[in-house]
Write a protein that holds these residues in place. Structure first.
Motif, PDB file in Angstrom:
ATOM      1  N   VAL A 142     -40.017  -2.184   4.069  1.00  0.00           N
ATOM      2  CA  VAL A 142     -39.854  -3.421   4.024  1.00  0.00           C
ATOM      3  C   VAL A 142     -38.440  -3.415   3.048  1.00  0.00           C
ATOM      4  N   MET A 148     -42.682  -8.166   0.902  1.00  0.00           N
ATOM      5  CA  MET A 148     -43.719  -7.353   1.126  1.00  0.00           C
ATOM      6  C   MET A 148     -45.084  -7.931   0.784  1.00  0.00           C
ATOM      7  N   ALA A 158     -50.046  -3.837   2.068  1.00  0.00           N
ATOM      8  CA  ALA A 158     -49.157  -3.471   0.914  1.00  0.00           C
ATOM      9  C   ALA A 158     -48.952  -2.029   0.640  1.00  0.00           C
ATOM     10  N   CYS A 161     -46.998   0.148   2.592  1.00  0.00           N
ATOM     11  CA  CYS A 161     -45.587  -0.017   2.883  1.00  0.00           C
ATOM     12  C   CYS A 161     -44.710   0.743   1.832  1.00  0.00           C
ATOM     13  N   VAL A 163     -40.731   0.356   0.050  1.00  0.00           N
ATOM     14  CA  VAL A 163     -39.750  -0.744  -0.161  1.00  0.00           C
ATOM     15  C   VAL A 163     -38.326   0.296  -0.021  1.00  0.00           C
TER      16      VAL A 163
END
Length: 370
Positions: A142, A148, A158, A161, A163
């Motif tokens: 993301v 997110m 999350a 995920c 970043v």
């Protein structure tokens, strides 16, 4: 490593995801990877070609439903390629289906660019497929922590995920032809407010037009018509008495775009909807040393522009708040310069193409090890 990137379109089709995809693919090729991009062809006929070292396979398109091109041959083409890793760019549900039907367990990652916003029926139909894709991906990339945590699709997962902010070759925007810059400043005298982007429904161009009734100087809109027409915005400017100070110059080539950035006093991104998931034009403006006014959407817009550090963040759709922020920067050159300098440093530390590629390569390596 052979990486297959999957999305619906590729340049010369214009769009933020398409632009990012080309930078990513070409950047990976420059680092020694083999990259194939699977997209949907504009018509029934499939074709394969190479551009800057990237192999692009455009698979024949049967139809387009809810802005989604349907290419039935996508799963078969993916199965033939046998890559080391697949990188799917969401939202593109046919890509989810292609991974499911390809027939081999190939590790894959997903860049989650945006929720499906306007196509509500499509969202209901493809929800189980998308959730399966997100659940089984090695990693979900993301663009910002804000997106997110605010997306109903990825917030519950999350922990799965990573970043990775979008990156640009910042050196392209760090300087401009000073003759062009001087010509623009002579043509549009006074403080200059700059908007860059196609005139889509969620960009909030009409809010900026309304705000200019209370803002000194000139406003320049760089970008072609899309779901909003320049003619309608020009009519609005006439109705509120700012037509002489609001200018629509259409799409520009790279050289002139850089000149507009360097001629401007402040950059503005007045977007209205979560469809604006990041606002990469803000990074271009930061690289040019501009202070920024953007809107708070719960997405990456206010991650790129830090309120009170690199610019000012205002509520979406509030023309008066937008006008106040612009007036503050236009009438306080020292504050504007401080924000612009801070933005240039932030872009260099977080939003360079090199940094993005480093982070993506790390995610790829982890996915293959797993």
């Amino acid at each position: 490593m052979h990486v297959v990137q999957i999305y619906k379109d590729y340049p010369p089709v214009t769009g933020g995801i398409e632009h990012h995809l080309a930078l990513l693919a070409e950047g990976l090729v420059a680092r020694g990877h083999q990259v194939t991009v699977l997209v949907s062809a504009p018509g029934l006929r499939s074709r394969s070609y190479e551009e800057r070292g990237v192999r692009i396979i455009a698979v024949g398109r049967l139809a387009t439903v809810a802005s989604t091109p349907l290419s039935p041959g996508l799963p078969q083409q993916l199965a033939r390629l046998r890559p080391d890793l697949i990188h799917l760019h969401h939202p593109y549900p046919p890509g989810d289906l292609a991974i499911l039907l390809a027939g081999r367990r190939i590790p894959f990652v997903v860049t989650y660019h945006s929720d499906i916003i306007r196509q509500r029926r499509l969202k209901l139909v493809v929800a189980p497929l998308v959730r399966r894709t997100l659940r089984t991906a090695a990693s979900i990339v993301v663009g910002s922590p804000a997106y997110m945590h605010s997306s109903p699709w990825v917030a519950p997962i999350a922990t799965h995920c990573r970043v990775v902010p979008y990156g640009l070759p910042l050196e392209r925007f760090g300087q401009a032809d000073q003759r062009l810059v001087a010509a623009l400043q002579a043509r549009y005298p006074g403080p200059l407010v700059l908007f860059v982007g196609r005139l889509r429904y969620y960009k909030g161009a009409e809010v900026l037009v309304r705000a200019m009734a209370e803002v000194p100087g000139q406003a320049i809109f760089v970008g072609a018509d899309a779901t909003v027409r320049r003619a309608d915005l020009i009519d609005l400017a006439r109705q509120i008495g700012v037509a002489e100070r609001v200018h629509f110059v259409g799409a520009q080539d790279d050289e002139h775009l850089r000149a507009f950035y360097h001629a401007a006093t402040v950059f503005v991104l007045p977007s209205l909807e979560r469809s604006e998931s990041f606002g990469l034009v803000q990074v271009e403006a930061q690289a040019a040393g501009l202070p920024i006014v953007c809107t708070e959407l719960g997405t990456g817009t206010s991650y790129v522009t830090k309120h009170g550090t690199t610019g000012i963040v205002v509520p979406p759709g509030d023309a008066q708040a937008l006008a106040r922020a612009l007036r503050l920067l236009l009438t306080n050159p020292a504050l504007a310069q401080a924000y612009g300098n801070a933005g240039r440093l932030r872009a260099a530390s977080e939003f360079s193409l090199v940094t993005m590629l480093d982070r993506i390569e790390t995610i790829y390596a982890e996915a293959i090890r797993r």
